[in-house]
Scaffold this motif. Structure first.
Motif, PDB file in Angstrom:
ATOM      1  N   ASP A  50     -47.028  -3.596  12.961  1.00 38.39           N
ATOM      2  CA  ASP A  50     -46.577  -2.230  12.748  1.00 38.39           C
ATOM      3  C   ASP A  50     -45.654  -1.801  13.879  1.00 38.39           C
ATOM      4  OD1 ASP A  50     -48.217  -1.718  14.917  1.00 38.39           O
ATOM      5  OD2 ASP A  50     -49.849  -0.894  13.718  1.00 38.39           O
ATOM      6  N   THR A  51     -45.328  -0.522  13.903  1.00 38.79           N
ATOM      7  CA  THR A  51     -44.362  -0.002  14.875  1.00 38.79           C
ATOM      8  C   THR A  51     -44.835  -0.183  16.304  1.00 38.79           C
ATOM      9  OG1 THR A  51     -43.772   1.645  13.209  1.00 38.79           O
ATOM     10  CG2 THR A  51     -42.984   2.034  15.443  1.00 38.79           C
ATOM     11  N   TRP A  52     -46.156  -0.117  16.519  1.00 39.69           N
ATOM     12  CA  TRP A  52     -46.674  -0.215  17.899  1.00 39.69           C
ATOM     13  C   TRP A  52     -46.502  -1.609  18.475  1.00 39.69           C
ATOM     14  CZ3 TRP A  52     -47.091   4.090  20.300  1.00 39.69           C
ATOM     15  CH2 TRP A  52     -47.418   5.254  19.608  1.00 39.69           C
ATOM     16  N   ARG A  80     -36.223  -3.905   8.583  1.00 43.08           N
ATOM     17  CA  ARG A  80     -36.310  -5.044   7.676  1.00 43.08           C
ATOM     18  C   ARG A  80     -37.755  -5.413   7.360  1.00 43.08           C
ATOM     19  NH1 ARG A  80     -33.645  -8.371  10.506  1.00 43.08           N
ATOM     20  NH2 ARG A  80     -35.210  -9.883  11.175  1.00 43.08           N
ATOM     21  N   TRP A  81     -38.659  -5.203   8.348  1.00 40.38           N
ATOM     22  CA  TRP A  81     -40.060  -5.574   8.158  1.00 40.38           C
ATOM     23  C   TRP A  81     -40.947  -4.374   7.798  1.00 40.38           C
ATOM     24  CZ3 TRP A  81     -40.049  -8.830  13.293  1.00 40.38           C
ATOM     25  CH2 TRP A  81     -39.303  -9.994  13.082  1.00 40.38           C
ATOM     26  N   ASN A  82     -40.309  -3.317   7.327  1.00 36.82           N
ATOM     27  CA  ASN A  82     -41.036  -2.132   6.852  1.00 36.82           C
ATOM     28  C   ASN A  82     -41.973  -1.544   7.911  1.00 36.82           C
ATOM     29  OD1 ASN A  82     -39.899  -2.243   4.206  1.00 36.82           O
ATOM     30  ND2 ASN A  82     -41.351  -3.875   3.670  1.00 36.82           N
ATOM     31  N   CYS A  83     -41.435  -1.398   9.111  1.00 36.20           N
ATOM     32  CA  CYS A  83     -42.171  -0.742  10.200  1.00 36.20           C
ATOM     33  C   CYS A  83     -41.453   0.575  10.533  1.00 36.20           C
ATOM     34  CB  CYS A  83     -42.233  -1.635  11.433  1.00 36.20           C
ATOM     35  SG  CYS A  83     -43.113  -3.176  11.189  1.00 36.20           S
ATOM     36  N   PRO A  84     -41.802   1.683   9.893  1.00 36.99           N
ATOM     37  CA  PRO A  84     -41.100   2.947  10.139  1.00 36.99           C
ATOM     38  C   PRO A  84     -41.312   3.425  11.582  1.00 36.99           C
ATOM     39  CG  PRO A  84     -43.073   3.323   8.836  1.00 36.99           C
ATOM     40  CD  PRO A  84     -42.914   1.838   8.934  1.00 36.99           C
ATOM     41  N   PHE A  85     -40.272   4.010  12.136  1.00 35.68           N
ATOM     42  CA  PHE A  85     -40.377   4.495  13.517  1.00 35.68           C
ATOM     43  C   PHE A  85     -41.372   5.651  13.591  1.00 35.68           C
ATOM     44  CE2 PHE A  85     -37.392   7.502  11.759  1.00 35.68           C
ATOM     45  CZ  PHE A  85     -37.656   8.694  12.435  1.00 35.68           C
ATOM     46  N   ASN A  86     -41.916   5.879  14.785  1.00 37.20           N
ATOM     47  CA  ASN A  86     -42.843   6.991  15.008  1.00 37.20           C
ATOM     48  C   ASN A  86     -42.480   7.699  16.316  1.00 37.20           C
ATOM     49  OD1 ASN A  86     -43.785   5.278  17.016  1.00 37.20           O
ATOM     50  ND2 ASN A  86     -45.630   4.676  15.896  1.00 37.20           N
ATOM     51  N   ASN A  87     -43.363   8.594  16.751  1.00 37.21           N
ATOM     52  CA  ASN A  87     -43.095   9.353  17.979  1.00 37.21           C
ATOM     53  C   ASN A  87     -42.938   8.441  19.188  1.00 37.21           C
ATOM     54  OD1 ASN A  87     -43.240  11.726  16.543  1.00 37.21           O
ATOM     55  ND2 ASN A  87     -45.392  12.107  17.032  1.00 37.21           N
ATOM     56  N   TYR A 115     -53.339  -8.916  20.139  1.00 40.13           N
ATOM     57  CA  TYR A 115     -51.932  -9.274  20.322  1.00 40.13           C
ATOM     58  C   TYR A 115     -51.081  -8.078  20.737  1.00 40.13           C
ATOM     59  CZ  TYR A 115     -53.005 -13.829  18.324  1.00 40.13           C
ATOM     60  OH  TYR A 115     -53.518 -15.086  18.110  1.00 40.13           O
ATOM     61  N   LYS A 116     -51.412  -6.902  20.253  1.00 38.06           N
ATOM     62  CA  LYS A 116     -50.676  -5.714  20.685  1.00 38.06           C
ATOM     63  C   LYS A 116     -50.831  -5.501  22.184  1.00 38.06           C
ATOM     64  CE  LYS A 116     -50.773  -2.935  16.440  1.00 38.06           C
ATOM     65  NZ  LYS A 116     -51.317  -1.707  15.810  1.00 38.06           N
ATOM     66  N   GLY A 117     -52.056  -5.720  22.676  1.00 29.36           N
ATOM     67  CA  GLY A 117     -52.290  -5.581  24.116  1.00 29.36           C
ATOM     68  C   GLY A 117     -51.490  -6.601  24.915  1.00 29.36           C
ATOM     69  N   LEU A 118     -51.439  -7.842  24.414  1.00 31.18           N
ATOM     70  CA  LEU A 118     -50.667  -8.874  25.102  1.00 31.18           C
ATOM     71  C   LEU A 118     -49.162  -8.574  25.060  1.00 31.18           C
ATOM     72  CD1 LEU A 118     -52.551 -12.092  23.907  1.00 31.18           C
ATOM     73  CD2 LEU A 118     -52.546 -11.110  26.209  1.00 31.18           C
ATOM     74  N   ILE A 119     -48.687  -8.072  23.913  1.00 33.98           N
ATOM     75  CA  ILE A 119     -47.264  -7.700  23.806  1.00 33.98           C
ATOM     76  C   ILE A 119     -46.937  -6.606  24.815  1.00 33.98           C
ATOM     77  CG2 ILE A 119     -45.565  -6.585  22.303  1.00 33.98           C
ATOM     78  CD1 ILE A 119     -46.966  -8.022  19.941  1.00 33.98           C
ATOM     79  N   LEU A 120     -47.807  -5.621  24.915  1.00 35.49           N
ATOM     80  CA  LEU A 120     -47.591  -4.524  25.856  1.00 35.49           C
ATOM     81  C   LEU A 120     -47.531  -5.037  27.288  1.00 35.49           C
ATOM     82  CD1 LEU A 120     -47.415  -1.490  26.479  1.00 35.49           C
ATOM     83  CD2 LEU A 120     -49.912  -1.414  26.446  1.00 35.49           C
TER      84      LEU A 120
END
Length: 571
Positions: A344-346, A373-380, A313-318
């Motif tokens: 997650d953040t990605w 709100r969904w506890n996904c902390p930002f990253n680089n 799903y991450k690949g499809l979102i991207l």
């Protein structure tokens, strides 16, 4: 005038041609070597009558007065004396024992006298002393110092003489070549790799094959990757799942969905039906907007018992977000959350990146709120996406968001903007955006430190802004930031890797004017860069002069002369 500059000024015409040549970096052409493999002649510093040497020598001498290896390993002078004795005896027609040659070769290698060690090994080969242990040792040492062409030439001669080398030697040679491929002249590096592939020596170890495929992809893209894989298959190699995964990823990067599907159709079932393979193909189809085919492939995947995971799903979102369908991408994220997937953040980063590239500031804030709100902390990756607002003329807004994220995380100013932001942006090809943010931060009394400047130097070199990278060292002076000699050496190395030896010399000259003393590494970097341009004549001239001035050691001279297959450089 510093020694190297004086040395280069002694050869104005040749150096000028080198600099002109260095501006155009040659491209790797693996296929050109598939039909044409010029064999490099092994340059020997030995007696012309070597062909009949065995018949003319006197009865075997059983001993040479050598101390035990442990006793003289730290006594270079005694080793040189032993080598001189060896030369004297062989010139007189005597034949040392194999154990004596073995001891002397090990001692010479331990002390970096590789050329002398090679000469003894060549003597042993001509004399019929087939010691596999010694041959393995010398090839390993040649590989370590980067003398790949010489190592392969010596391998050819060893094979002709009947030596049997440990397969690990070939793997070590290929691994080293792959690791140093980006620093070599591409035609030289790939010629060496191709010779090993042609011999079938790269087809026994799956890890080695995977490393070759990965290097081919990084150096030459899809065309070179497929060419290498084809040659390995023709020679009986058995690539594993990772190799085909890399080839499919190469097709994805070059938007070659049809070719990827064609390869997928001919893969054996043991490799074909894998969730990772399906994920790459779905990404490839999504990047090209071929949604109906992607849906059919997804159905086929599920029919065969492979359920989509979060990576799918991450690949499809991207892919969807890159095509501008951000609302649909957000709906997928919402569905994943409802179905209790671990988002997650990605999952958010590609959507935020698309919104930032379009300047949709409201949607950026909405995504950041959902992440919190969904506890996904930002990253680089999140910070990189926000930095893209700079390209839409929204620098102030970008800095405001970044500062808000920093305060929520509780990071110290230099820690956040240094390594976490500027370091990441510069290594990901966003140096221009990082410079804009730095300019804005200076208005709030942010003073960059040495490491921050070095991030920018690396980023500018990576993006081929070499003149600007040199100027960055001038900017450091204005901030009273003083780099050390290692920082200058790194700049010289990056300039040489980018084919800008002229700028490397200019940087060296500025460095000397500021009171820095060049080290041996400084000179070696530039000499090897010239050698990678196939200017062996100039390399020899520079080595002679710098060695006479005491700027480079005997060990460096031997390494460089072997690395570039130089004739006797006069020592």
């Amino acid at each position: 005038m510093p020694p190297l500059l004086h040395s280069i000024c002694s050869f104005p015409s040749t150096v000028k041609s080198v600099f002109e040549t260095s501006r155009t970096k040659p491209k790797a052409s693996f296929l050109s070597h598939l039909t044409k493999n010029p064999t490099l002649s092994l340059k020997k510093q030995v007696c012309a009558t070597s062909a009949t040497f065995q018949d003319e020598i006197s009865p075997e001498i059983t001993t040479i007065n050598l101390p035990d290896r442990k006793n003289y390993s730290k006594k270079r002078k005694r080793i040189l004396e032993a080598y001189q004795l060896f030369e004297k005896m062989t010139d007189q027609g005597h034949k040392p024992t194999p154990s004596t040659c073995n001891t002397l070769v090990f001692a010479l290698c331990d002390h970096g006298m590789f050329r002398k060690a090679v000469q003894i090994v060549e003597f042993m080969l001509r004399s019929g002393m087939l010691l596999d242990e010694v041959c393995t040792l010398i090839v390993k040492n040649l590989t370590t110092i980067g003398a790949y062409e010489y190592a392969i030439q010596l391998l050819d001669e060893m094979e002709q003489r009947g030596c049997t080398l440990d397969p690990e030697v070939y793997d070590k040679l290929i691994k080293s070549l792959c690791r140093k491929a980006d620093t070599l002249n591409p035609s030289r590096g790939w010629h060496c790799l191709d010779k090993l592939v042609q011999k079938g020596l790269a087809s026994t170890n799956p890890d080695t094959i995977n490393r070759l495929i990965n290097t081919a992809y990084l150096q030459g893209g899809t065309y070179l990757t497929v060419s290498v894989l084809t040659q390995i298959l023709l020679r009986g190699g058995e690539p594993d799942f990772r190799c085909y995964h890399k080839v499919l990823a190469a097709y994805k990067e070059d938007d070659l969905a049809s070719e990827a599907l064609e390869l997928f159709s001919v893969l054996p079932p043991s490799l074909k039906y894998d969730l990772g393979i399906y994920n790459v193909l779905l990404n490839t189809l999504g990047y090209q907007g071929r949604w109906s085919e992607a849906e059919a492939l997804l159905d086929d995947m599920m029919e065969r018992g492979f359920m989509p995971d979060i990576v799918t799903y991450k690949g499809l979102i991207l892919a969807i977000a890159n095509k501008g369908y951000t609302q649909e991408a957000l709906e997928i994220v919402e569905e994943l959350r409802i179905n209790e997937f671990e988002i997650d953040t990605w999952c958010f980063n590609p959507i935020i990146m698309r919104f930032c590239s379009e300047g949709q500031l409201n949607m950026v804030h909405k995504c950041l709120k959902n992440m919190e709100r969904w506890n996904c902390p930002f990253n680089n990756g999140t910070c990189r996406a926000i930095a893209l607002l700079c390209n839409r003329g929204m620098l102030d807004e970008a800095v405001k968001i970044l500062e808000s994220l920093r305060q929520k995380k509780g990071n110290e100013l230099h820690s956040f903007y240094g390594k976490e932001l500027f370091g990441y942006l510069c290594c990901r090809g966003n140096t221009f955006e990082a410079l804009q943010i730095l300019t804005k931060l200076e208005q709030v009394q942010y003073t960059p430190k040495l490491q921050t400047f070095l991030y920018f130097v690396n980023g500018l070199c990576m993006e081929c802004f070499h003149e600007e990278a040199v100027e960055m060292f001038e900017v450091m002076d204005k901030y009273n930031v003083r780099p050390n000699i290692d920082n200058y050496n790194k700049l010289v190395l990056e300039l040489c890797k980018g084919g800008r030896i002229d700028l490397a010399i200019m940087a060296l000259e500025k460095m000397v004017k500021k009171g820095y003393e060049p080290t041996e590494s400084t000179y070696v970097i530039i000499i090897e860069a010239i050698g990678n341009l196939e200017r062996k004549d100039l390399v020899g001239e520079l080595l002679r002069e710098l060695y006479a001035r005491g700027e480079v050691s005997q060990e460096s001279v031997e390494k460089i002369s072997l690395k570039f297959c130089l004739d006797n450089v006069g020592f």
